[in-house]
Design a protein around this motif. Structure first.
Motif, PDB file in Angstrom:
ATOM      1  N   HIS A  41      -4.525  -0.031   1.520  1.00 36.38           N
ATOM      2  CA  HIS A  41      -3.371  -0.698   2.092  1.00 36.38           C
ATOM      3  C   HIS A  41      -3.689  -2.158   2.421  1.00 36.38           C
ATOM      4  CE1 HIS A  41       0.690  -0.555   3.373  1.00 36.38           C
ATOM      5  NE2 HIS A  41       0.423  -0.927   4.613  1.00 36.38           N
ATOM      6  N   VAL A  42      -4.927  -2.399   2.827  1.00 31.08           N
ATOM      7  CA  VAL A  42      -5.353  -3.773   3.101  1.00 31.08           C
ATOM      8  C   VAL A  42      -5.339  -4.590   1.798  1.00 31.08           C
ATOM      9  CG1 VAL A  42      -7.445  -5.115   3.639  1.00 31.08           C
ATOM     10  CG2 VAL A  42      -6.610  -3.387   5.240  1.00 31.08           C
ATOM     11  N   LEU A  43      -5.751  -3.961   0.712  1.00 32.36           N
ATOM     12  CA  LEU A  43      -5.673  -4.641  -0.595  1.00 32.36           C
ATOM     13  C   LEU A  43      -4.218  -4.976  -0.909  1.00 32.36           C
ATOM     14  CD1 LEU A  43      -6.775  -5.576  -3.366  1.00 32.36           C
ATOM     15  CD2 LEU A  43      -6.591  -3.208  -4.137  1.00 32.36           C
ATOM     16  N   LEU A  44      -3.339  -4.013  -0.701  1.00 30.93           N
ATOM     17  CA  LEU A  44      -1.903  -4.234  -0.947  1.00 30.93           C
ATOM     18  C   LEU A  44      -1.379  -5.413  -0.145  1.00 30.93           C
ATOM     19  CD1 LEU A  44       0.910  -1.586  -1.087  1.00 30.93           C
ATOM     20  CD2 LEU A  44       1.083  -3.427   0.570  1.00 30.93           C
ATOM     21  N   LEU A  45      -1.683  -5.402   1.165  1.00 25.40           N
ATOM     22  CA  LEU A  45      -1.127  -6.438   2.043  1.00 25.40           C
ATOM     23  C   LEU A  45      -1.767  -7.797   1.809  1.00 25.40           C
ATOM     24  CD1 LEU A  45      -0.956  -4.390   5.355  1.00 25.40           C
ATOM     25  CD2 LEU A  45       0.985  -5.205   4.017  1.00 25.40           C
ATOM     26  N   GLY A  46      -3.048  -7.784   1.458  1.00 27.16           N
ATOM     27  CA  GLY A  46      -3.742  -9.057   1.311  1.00 27.16           C
ATOM     28  C   GLY A  46      -3.513  -9.722  -0.025  1.00 27.16           C
ATOM     29  N   ARG A  47      -3.312  -8.928  -1.083  1.00 20.69           N
ATOM     30  CA  ARG A  47      -3.366  -9.519  -2.414  1.00 20.69           C
ATOM     31  C   ARG A  47      -2.270  -9.139  -3.391  1.00 20.69           C
ATOM     32  NH1 ARG A  47      -5.221 -13.596  -0.965  1.00 20.69           N
ATOM     33  NH2 ARG A  47      -7.437 -14.068  -0.728  1.00 20.69           N
ATOM     34  N   LYS A  48      -1.393  -8.194  -3.040  1.00 17.76           N
ATOM     35  CA  LYS A  48      -0.409  -7.782  -4.034  1.00 17.76           C
ATOM     36  C   LYS A  48       0.922  -8.537  -3.893  1.00 17.76           C
ATOM     37  CE  LYS A  48      -2.269  -3.238  -5.222  1.00 17.76           C
ATOM     38  NZ  LYS A  48      -1.971  -1.813  -5.494  1.00 17.76           N
ATOM     39  N   THR A  49       1.624  -8.666  -5.012  1.00 19.72           N
ATOM     40  CA  THR A  49       2.953  -9.281  -5.017  1.00 19.72           C
ATOM     41  C   THR A  49       3.986  -8.267  -4.520  1.00 19.72           C
ATOM     42  OG1 THR A  49       3.500  -8.499  -7.220  1.00 19.72           O
ATOM     43  CG2 THR A  49       2.311 -10.580  -7.093  1.00 19.72           C
ATOM     44  N   ALA A  50       5.204  -8.745  -4.297  1.00 15.35           N
ATOM     45  CA  ALA A  50       6.264  -7.867  -3.796  1.00 15.35           C
ATOM     46  C   ALA A  50       6.486  -6.674  -4.737  1.00 15.35           C
ATOM     47  CB  ALA A  50       7.563  -8.652  -3.616  1.00 15.35           C
ATOM     48  N   ARG A  51       6.580  -6.947  -6.036  1.00 11.87           N
ATOM     49  CA  ARG A  51       6.782  -5.855  -6.998  1.00 11.87           C
ATOM     50  C   ARG A  51       5.636  -4.858  -6.943  1.00 11.87           C
ATOM     51  NH1 ARG A  51      10.249  -6.226 -11.462  1.00 11.87           N
ATOM     52  NH2 ARG A  51       8.737  -5.216 -12.830  1.00 11.87           N
ATOM     53  N   GLU A  52       4.416  -5.368  -6.904  1.00 12.02           N
ATOM     54  CA  GLU A  52       3.237  -4.501  -6.835  1.00 12.02           C
ATOM     55  C   GLU A  52       3.241  -3.661  -5.558  1.00 12.02           C
ATOM     56  OE1 GLU A  52       0.509  -7.723  -9.349  1.00 12.02           O
ATOM     57  OE2 GLU A  52       0.172  -7.414  -7.207  1.00 12.02           O
ATOM     58  N   ARG A  53       3.651  -4.274  -4.455  1.00  9.01           N
ATOM     59  CA  ARG A  53       3.681  -3.548  -3.183  1.00  9.01           C
ATOM     60  C   ARG A  53       4.673  -2.399  -3.224  1.00  9.01           C
ATOM     61  NH1 ARG A  53       2.654  -7.965   1.634  1.00  9.01           N
ATOM     62  NH2 ARG A  53       1.424  -9.345   0.332  1.00  9.01           N
ATOM     63  N   VAL A  54       5.890  -2.682  -3.683  1.00  6.31           N
ATOM     64  CA  VAL A  54       6.913  -1.636  -3.704  1.00  6.31           C
ATOM     65  C   VAL A  54       6.504  -0.515  -4.661  1.00  6.31           C
ATOM     66  CG1 VAL A  54       9.317  -1.105  -4.221  1.00  6.31           C
ATOM     67  CG2 VAL A  54       8.749  -3.228  -3.035  1.00  6.31           C
ATOM     68  N   ALA A  55       5.995  -0.889  -5.826  1.00  8.77           N
ATOM     69  CA  ALA A  55       5.560   0.118  -6.799  1.00  8.77           C
ATOM     70  C   ALA A  55       4.450   0.984  -6.201  1.00  8.77           C
ATOM     71  CB  ALA A  55       5.083  -0.554  -8.086  1.00  8.77           C
ATOM     72  N   THR A  56       3.464   0.350  -5.583  1.00  4.51           N
ATOM     73  CA  THR A  56       2.356   1.082  -4.978  1.00  4.51           C
ATOM     74  C   THR A  56       2.862   2.028  -3.901  1.00  4.51           C
ATOM     75  OG1 THR A  56       0.939  -0.840  -5.347  1.00  4.51           O
ATOM     76  CG2 THR A  56       0.114   0.847  -3.829  1.00  4.51           C
ATOM     77  N   PHE A  57       3.783   1.526  -3.089  1.00  2.00           N
ATOM     78  CA  PHE A  57       4.328   2.337  -2.002  1.00  2.00           C
ATOM     79  C   PHE A  57       5.028   3.586  -2.540  1.00  2.00           C
ATOM     80  CE2 PHE A  57       8.093   3.312   0.609  1.00  2.00           C
ATOM     81  CZ  PHE A  57       7.446   3.803   1.727  1.00  2.00           C
ATOM     82  N   LEU A  58       5.885   3.392  -3.529  1.00  2.00           N
ATOM     83  CA  LEU A  58       6.637   4.530  -4.073  1.00  2.00           C
ATOM     84  C   LEU A  58       5.698   5.553  -4.707  1.00  2.00           C
ATOM     85  CD1 LEU A  58       9.721   2.684  -5.645  1.00  2.00           C
ATOM     86  CD2 LEU A  58       9.585   3.914  -3.455  1.00  2.00           C
ATOM     87  N   LEU A  59       4.725   5.071  -5.463  1.00  2.00           N
ATOM     88  CA  LEU A  59       3.777   5.998  -6.094  1.00  2.00           C
ATOM     89  C   LEU A  59       2.956   6.742  -5.059  1.00  2.00           C
ATOM     90  CD1 LEU A  59       2.599   3.837  -9.109  1.00  2.00           C
ATOM     91  CD2 LEU A  59       3.846   6.002  -9.204  1.00  2.00           C
ATOM     92  N   SER A  60       2.587   6.044  -4.000  1.00  2.00           N
ATOM     93  CA  SER A  60       1.780   6.684  -2.973  1.00  2.00           C
ATOM     94  C   SER A  60       2.583   7.769  -2.258  1.00  2.00           C
ATOM     95  CB  SER A  60       1.272   5.614  -2.011  1.00  2.00           C
ATOM     96  OG  SER A  60       1.244   6.089  -0.699  1.00  2.00           O
ATOM     97  N   LEU A  61       3.851   7.477  -1.951  1.00  2.00           N
ATOM     98  CA  LEU A  61       4.709   8.506  -1.340  1.00  2.00           C
ATOM     99  C   LEU A  61       4.845   9.709  -2.260  1.00  2.00           C
ATOM    100  CD1 LEU A  61       7.905   7.178   0.434  1.00  2.00           C
ATOM    101  CD2 LEU A  61       5.777   8.003   1.416  1.00  2.00           C
ATOM    102  N   SER A  62       5.068   9.417  -3.533  1.00  2.00           N
ATOM    103  CA  SER A  62       5.260  10.482  -4.515  1.00  2.00           C
ATOM    104  C   SER A  62       4.004  11.339  -4.634  1.00  2.00           C
ATOM    105  CB  SER A  62       5.611   9.827  -5.851  1.00  2.00           C
ATOM    106  OG  SER A  62       5.307  10.675  -6.917  1.00  2.00           O
ATOM    107  N   ASP A  63       2.862  10.677  -4.634  1.00  2.00           N
ATOM    108  CA  ASP A  63       1.582  11.366  -4.711  1.00  2.00           C
ATOM    109  C   ASP A  63       1.376  12.288  -3.511  1.00  2.00           C
ATOM    110  OD1 ASP A  63      -0.768  11.538  -6.337  1.00  2.00           O
ATOM    111  OD2 ASP A  63      -1.856  10.686  -4.628  1.00  2.00           O
ATOM    112  N   ARG A  64       1.700  11.773  -2.337  1.00  2.00           N
ATOM    113  CA  ARG A  64       1.519  12.574  -1.130  1.00  2.00           C
ATOM    114  C   ARG A  64       2.491  13.758  -1.128  1.00  2.00           C
ATOM    115  NH1 ARG A  64       1.625   8.336   3.693  1.00  2.00           N
ATOM    116  NH2 ARG A  64       1.230  10.176   4.967  1.00  2.00           N
ATOM    117  N   ALA A  65       3.717  13.534  -1.609  1.00  2.00           N
ATOM    118  CA  ALA A  65       4.687  14.632  -1.682  1.00  2.00           C
ATOM    119  C   ALA A  65       4.147  15.733  -2.599  1.00  2.00           C
ATOM    120  CB  ALA A  65       6.031  14.112  -2.186  1.00  2.00           C
ATOM    121  N   ARG A  66       3.601  15.322  -3.730  1.00  2.00           N
ATOM    122  CA  ARG A  66       3.057  16.285  -4.675  1.00  2.00           C
ATOM    123  C   ARG A  66       1.930  17.087  -4.031  1.00  2.00           C
ATOM    124  NH1 ARG A  66      -0.785  15.783  -7.554  1.00  2.00           N
ATOM    125  NH2 ARG A  66      -0.916  13.510  -7.485  1.00  2.00           N
ATOM    126  N   ARG A  67       0.995  16.364  -3.395  1.00  2.00           N
ATOM    127  CA  ARG A  67      -0.149  17.031  -2.780  1.00  2.00           C
ATOM    128  C   ARG A  67       0.253  18.064  -1.746  1.00  2.00           C
ATOM    129  NH1 ARG A  67      -5.088  13.993  -3.692  1.00  2.00           N
ATOM    130  NH2 ARG A  67      -4.473  11.934  -4.436  1.00  2.00           N
TER     131      ARG A  67
END
Lengths: 265, 265
Positions: free
Chosen positions: B172-198
């Motif tokens: 998350h620190v990588l996301l906040l420190g270095r990712k663009t808006a598109r990258e952040r939203v994409a990462t967030f959605l995938l992470s939620l989806s991953d956790r839902a699956r798990r």
DNA sequence: GATATGGGTTGATCTGGATCAAATGCGGGC
DNA sequence: GCCCGCATTTGATCCAGATCAACCCATATC
């Protein structure tokens, strides 16, 4: 990049159990392992094992080894099998994650008394690299786990360290998500100063062992912005910069106000 | 602000030991405590105590209590004495830190099976608030510590959870420190989806229990940017938005490429 | 069915910090 | 002392995302 390729080659060349000095040499760049025990450890109350029962301490001594590295050596890389935690005896270490295109986020700096490398199973989530020449105490995680059967205080101590690290992360996420450049730099300087004080290092002039690029990659800015902001702080009399790598915090309260966003208005 | 003042008043009114239901009621808004044991717990393999020896489980049952909250209830506030960890049975929780001027950083979302509230000593570093109606299992930390004298696997399990959380923070620190808006939203959605699956929840359509403002305060953007970015993903066919609170990930690989910065070139 | 309410979305403009470019300073080697 | 290489600083310009401002659209109320 070719760095990643080199990592894979090295890992293929040195498989399996990663508990002992020989492996440390194979795995990490140019490590020098001293097989002497931690009898000469001078961490005192900063030591992980400080205050443990004598037999627990000697159990730890048996599994621990002291490792020296030059500046810029890599201790382990993201994706390496996570086999050990490290306690810093001297020097400064940075840990970071890289994106495929080379963007870098430094996720932590570690100094005397700090521990890093927590990774109970699976692989390290980040790369660890020496900023200065360092000396670290390497503790194979599996051995610590075994030990905790008979000495629950070992795991408890680890949990304390991890809890502190989690709290730090909450603060750092706030910094990266919501703070301005001035607030980030001020927060960073105060946090370094605070940690220096806690471990008994001279808090003034505060040593900055890392370069501007490392600071920038830690607080989510560019080198130029970090430099400009520090210059502005100096102009405003908040800090002094006797050398680029030493700062005097002249007006701590004012810097604190900047760091938490309450400056001026 | 007046919220902070209210917190202090409440804490002064209910001092001392914070292990039992009565205290939970005093401390948290509108909590409903069920004193029945965790016999009906349906977390299965997601449960903290899953796989423990029967006598360890029953020890935990004796100190645990199940608490229900309405949406928007506050479980604890930053600065409150940190007495317990929580395991989520149902619903969604957010934890956040506030700056004096009201800027907010959400540092985590928690769902069924997740644990939060780690705080071995001292006080909570953040505020925890229910997003939806929730049901949580409350475990007094001190009791878990006592328990670990006889059952080291308890602390080991906690360490595993904390290690996972630390790894998440690095990302998350990588996301906040270095990712663009598109990258952040994409990462967030995938992470939620991953956790839902798990945790065995339907990964599609993925439920977004939190509002756009919460997402924005989690990934360090504004509501407008989050909304625009999601709309752009929909236009590009990466996702679908049957309702604002449900998304279908149509092209997971493409979204993955966006999230790690390797999209297009 | 009119009316308020509070998300969420979309549009127009602004700006803090990034990027690109060029000094400047400084330690180390000889 | 002088030169080289590198980190830091300073300057000029740009732009991604913030800010400011409507607007849309479900649900709730009466």
């Amino acid at each position: 990049m070719n760095r990643a390729a080199a990592t894979i080659a090295r890992r293929d060349a040195s498989p399996a159990s990663a508990d002992w000095p020989g492996d440390v040499l194979a795995r990490a760049d140019k490590a020098r392992v001293r097989t002497r025990s931690c009898a000469q450890c001078d961490l005192g109350s900063l030591a992980f094992c400080d205050g443990f029962a004598p037999r627990t301490v000697s159990s730890i001594r048996r599994v621990q080894c002291t490792v020296q590295h030059d500046a810029h050596d890599t201790l382990f890389r993201e994706g390496d099998e996570g086999a050990a935690v490290y306690s810093v005896l001297s020097g400064a270490i940075k840990v970071y994650k890289l994106m495929p295109d080379g963007r870098r986020q430094i996720t932590g700096f570690f100094f005397r008394g700090d521990m890093f490398g927590f990774c109970l199973d699976g692989s390290y989530a980040y790369t660890a690299e020496a900023i200065t020449p360092i000396e670290v105490c390497r503790l194979p995680m599996q051995r610590l786990n075994d030990l905790s059967e008979t000495a629950p205080e070992v795991q408890h101590r680890i949990m304390l360290r991890m809890t502190a690290k989690l709290a730090q992360f909450h603060n750092h996420v706030l910094l990266l998500g919501r703070k301005t450049a001035r607030e980030r730099v001020a927060t960073f300087l105060l946090s370094l100063s605070d940690r220096a004080r806690r471990r008994g290092d001279p808090p003034s002039p505060l040593a900055l062992p890392m370069g501007r690029a490392d600071i920038a990659d830690y607080i989510g800015l560019t080198v130029e912005t970090v430099s400009r902001t520090m210059t502005a702080f100096k102009r405003d009399g908040l800090i002094d910069l006797p050398t680029p790598n030493h700062i005097d915090i002249c007006r701590a309260e004012a810097l604190r106000a900047v760091s938490d966003g309450t400056a001026r208005g």
